[in-house]
Design an enzyme around this catalytic site. Structure first.
Site, mmCIF file in Angstrom:
data_model
loop_
_atom_site.group_PDB
_atom_site.id
_atom_site.type_symbol
_atom_site.label_atom_id
_atom_site.label_comp_id
_atom_site.label_asym_id
_atom_site.label_seq_id
_atom_site.Cartn_x
_atom_site.Cartn_y
_atom_site.Cartn_z
ATOM 1 N N CYS A 158 8.654 -6.239 -0.811
ATOM 2 C CA CYS A 158 7.732 -5.554 0.092
ATOM 3 C C CYS A 158 6.705 -6.537 0.679
ATOM 4 C CB CYS A 158 7.071 -4.374 -0.610
ATOM 5 S SG CYS A 158 6.289 -3.220 0.549
ATOM 6 N N HIS A 202 11.483 -1.252 -3.264
ATOM 7 C CA HIS A 202 10.824 -1.146 -4.562
ATOM 8 C C HIS A 202 11.802 -0.526 -5.552
ATOM 9 C CE1 HIS A 202 6.769 -2.294 -3.502
ATOM 10 N NE2 HIS A 202 6.761 -1.451 -2.491
#
Length: 484
Positions: free
Chosen positions: A325, A425
């Site tokens: 991310c 994630h």
């Protein structure tokens, strides 16, 4: 109307989140329609809801324990620390602003609390039992008048309150007595009993203390939960960052505003990880730049402290580099950010040929994707995204083929020379992917392959709930929830 059961603690880290999770599963297994609730949570470990909003990972896991789809209704207010005593306020899954702690306490809390209680009322109308988690301690003298996560919630819902203390820390009897003495008479009447958590030893030795509590307050000790090793993510406020140098030296940069570090739990289990904060420490076989609540701010922190140069030097010498991310964004060539940090265009590390532009709309979704990166090509993984950045690359890491259960086709991430970045994630919770990736690096180093193990969050919830059920008086708790 459904019944409300509330778990409060004598302190942060007492075990509220896990006890709430366990009770959610225990009562669900008994046939009740159960949902979790926490009016306000402060956490950097967030997760996506079924509506596409953002909630605390604690309530996400509690929803799974209830066998329910995670909903923003279970955690109406989420506070995400940003540094400098400011926090982003997320209400019903969507960011509504950034405020200082003082401004939030004095200006927004009451309005949001009223709306959160309407949400709780709706849950009580639709479900048999709402298991409510409190926050911190209910009797912090300087905060009690502003507290919207503990006894005000219990009073509103008419909830029976269980007070839990962590006996492993010591001082648990004193903490229970202190809490009870600082509660008002009306609040003490809501307490149905006490639970001692994380006990090592013979519980019969605690009986004199139990007798004292019952004589003094007329409240029973409802159980003693043994100290239990588990793999369920806990709240991040008291999380420890270990320094474990496994056979494969995995280093994770401990950014000042690190977020979603539960991503790396499977790496702890399979190998061990080493969290680092200084440039001179960086010498790993695998170096991971994690997610961040402020990507550009943490990138500049790495630049100022020499960590950026150390990562680049280690990469040149053969270290494999991964970004998740915000970490993926940092590893790219450039970031244009007029939204989060408002720094404009900032150069990245250049490990990946990717460019990122921040947009005002946050993407919060469950994802299913197929890996394009050749060594693990074709592997199907699941995860979630919580991001404002949009990145482009000529060499994507994966193709997303499902978003929130709907068909999709969208490239994401980037691949470089001994490097990849992804918005997924939870990718390491795909144990087949993790095992193959780690063993690829282990073979390069001349090490024997390892197994990541057959762990699943469902099995772990069931196992932990079983331990709690055998340790507490569930029948008494249910009787206490019934009206006179």
């Amino acid at each position: 109307m459904g019944k409300a059961l509330m778990i409060q603690g004598t302190s942060s880290g007492a075990g509220k989140s896990l006890l709430t999770l366990a009770l959610c599963r225990i009562l669900t297994n008994m046939g009740y329609d159960v949902v979790p609730f926490k009016s306000q949570n402060m956490s950097l470990n967030s997760a996506p809801s079924i509506e596409g909003g953002e909630i605390s990972r604690a309530q996400y896991l509690q929803a799974l324990a209830c066998r329910k789809k995670p909903s923003v209704r279970f955690n109406p207010i989420l506070l995400k620390p940003e540094g400098g005593m400011r926090r982003q306020v997320v209400f019903m899954g969507k960011p509504i602003g950034s405020v200082s702690a003082k401004d939030y306490m004095l200006s927004r809390k009451e309005e949001l609390f009223s709306k959160a209680m309407r949400t709780l009322d709706g849950l009580l109308k639709k479900h048999d039992i709402v298991v409510i988690e409190g926050a911190g301690s209910p009797v912090e003298i300087n905060l009690k008048d502003y507290d919207i996560a503990n006894m005000r919630v219990a009073r509103h819902a008419g909830a029976g309150v269980i007070l839990v203390a962590d006996i492993d820390r010591g001082g648990s009897f004193a903490s229970i007595v202190g809490t009870m003495e600082l509660l008002s008479r009306e609040e003490r009447e809501l307490v149905m009993g006490f639970i001692f958590n994380r006990f090592r030893g013979d519980a019969s030795l605690l009986k004199p203390g139990f007798d004292h509590l019952e004589r003094r307050y007329g409240k029973r000790v409802l159980g003693v939960i043994p100290y239990t090793e588990h793999r369920i993510p806990e709240e991040d406020s008291l999380a420890e960052f270990p320094k474990v140098k496994g056979d494969l030296h995995i280093q994770i940069i401990r950014l000042p505003r690190i977020s979603n570090f539960t991503d790396f739990e499977p790496l702890h289990w399979a190998n061990g990880v080493d969290y680092v904060t200084r440039a001179e420490e960086i010498k790993g076989d695998l170096i991971i730049v994690p997610g961040s609540k402020n990507t550009v701010g943490d990138l500049l922190w790495m630049r100022e402290n020499g960590i950026e140069d150390a990562i680049l030097e280690a990469h040149r010498e053969g270290a494999f580099v991964v970004g998740i991310c915000g970490g993926f964004q940092m590893l790219g060539e450039s970031i244009l950010d007029n939204v989060e940090s408002k720094r404009g265009r900032v150069g990245g590390l250049g490990v990946l040929r990717a460019k990122t532009v921040f947009e005002r709309t946050k993407r919060t979704n469950h994802l299913r994707a197929r890996i394009l990166w050749r060594p693990l090509g074709g592997t199907v993984v699941e995860g979630y995204e919580i991001r404002m950045g949009r990145s482009t690359s000529e060499r994507p890491f994966s193709v997303i083929h499902e978003i929130n259960g709907a068909r999709a086709f969208e490239y994401e991430g980037a691949v470089g020379e001994r490097a990849f970045g992804t918005y997924l994630h939870g990718i390491f919770h795909n144990l087949d992917f993790t095992e193959r990736f780690l063993n690829m690096l282990r073979v390069e180093k001349g090490l024997e392959p390892v197994s990541a193990g057959g762990w699943s969050i469902e099995e772990e919830i069931e196992r932990f709930a079983g331990i709690v059920e055998r340790s507490i008086d569930v029948d008494f708790i249910l009787r206490m929830l019934e009206p006179d």
